[in-house]
Design a protein around this motif. Structure first.
Motif, short mmCIF file in Angstrom:
data_model
loop_
_atom_site.label_atom_id
_atom_site.label_comp_id
_atom_site.label_asym_id
_atom_site.label_seq_id
_atom_site.Cartn_x
_atom_site.Cartn_y
_atom_site.Cartn_z
N GLN A 38 71.91 48.65 -0.89
CA GLN A 38 72.27 47.58 -1.82
C GLN A 38 71.19 46.52 -1.74
N THR A 59 72.57 45.59 -7.28
CA THR A 59 72.54 47.04 -7.43
C THR A 59 73.07 47.67 -6.15
N THR A 109 79.88 47.17 -14.55
CA THR A 109 78.57 47.68 -14.14
C THR A 109 78.06 48.76 -15.09
N ALA A 162 74.69 49.17 -11.26
CA ALA A 162 73.93 47.93 -11.49
C ALA A 162 74.81 46.97 -12.27
#
Length: 171
Positions: A38, A59, A109, A162
């Motif tokens: 991450q 992300t 996301t 993301a």
């Protein structure tokens, strides 16, 4: 069942040449994900060092495993497990419409998900289930969906999630 994944860190030496900085073994116990990477600082909450989805601008790369289906489990039992999963991860707000399946959810996301092993289905709000085979890739953004293991063994996925930043939300 414990799964071990090795993560290798690669960087640049003082001369600008690539080299192995280090490696570590990451273990996944039954019912847990492996957070592979991450780009944000982990923050403890709801028993998870890393949140279910990344914060705005973040992300997350995750390996997750869906256990084989339990043919003896009732529909009410499946719904109870799903409710406990979402509550335990502090993401009840992601359950926008579960009429098609108790694991339906929507995160804010953009995701790229690859089935690595097993047989699975992608369920969406409309249309027939999408049957997935190993190495099939699903790209989706903020859609209501569920992953269903068709069995007989575990379904292993890798997901890159993301979360658009506040200024990127309409892009």
């Amino acid at each position: 069942m414990v799964t071990t994944v090795r993560r290798f860190h690669v960087g640049l030496d003082p001369a600008g040449r690539s080299h192995l900085v280090g490696q570590e073994s990451l273990e996944r116990g039954a019912g847990t994900d492996i957070e592979l990477w991450q780009d944000f600082a982990p923050t403890p909450g709801n028993g998870r060092a890393v949140p279910f989805y990344p914060p705005p601008g973040g992300t997350l790369l995750r390996l997750f495993v869906l256990p084989p289906p339990d043919p003896g489990l009732s529909e009410a039992g499946r719904a109870e497990i799903a409710e406990a999963f979402f509550a335990g991860n502090g993401i009840e707000h992601c359950r926008v419409d579960v009429t098609r399946h108790p694991l339906m959810h929507r995160t804010p996301t953009r995701d790229c998900v690859v089935l690595l092993q097993g047989r699975a289905q992608l369920l969406l709000d409309t249309g027939p289930p999408v049957e997935l085979e190993p190495l099939d890739c699903v790209v989706q953004g903020a859609t209501n969906h569920a992953w269903v293991n068709l069995g007989p063994g575990p379904a292993v996925f890798v997901a890159l999630m993301a979360h658009p930043s506040e200024t990127d939300a309409t892009a």
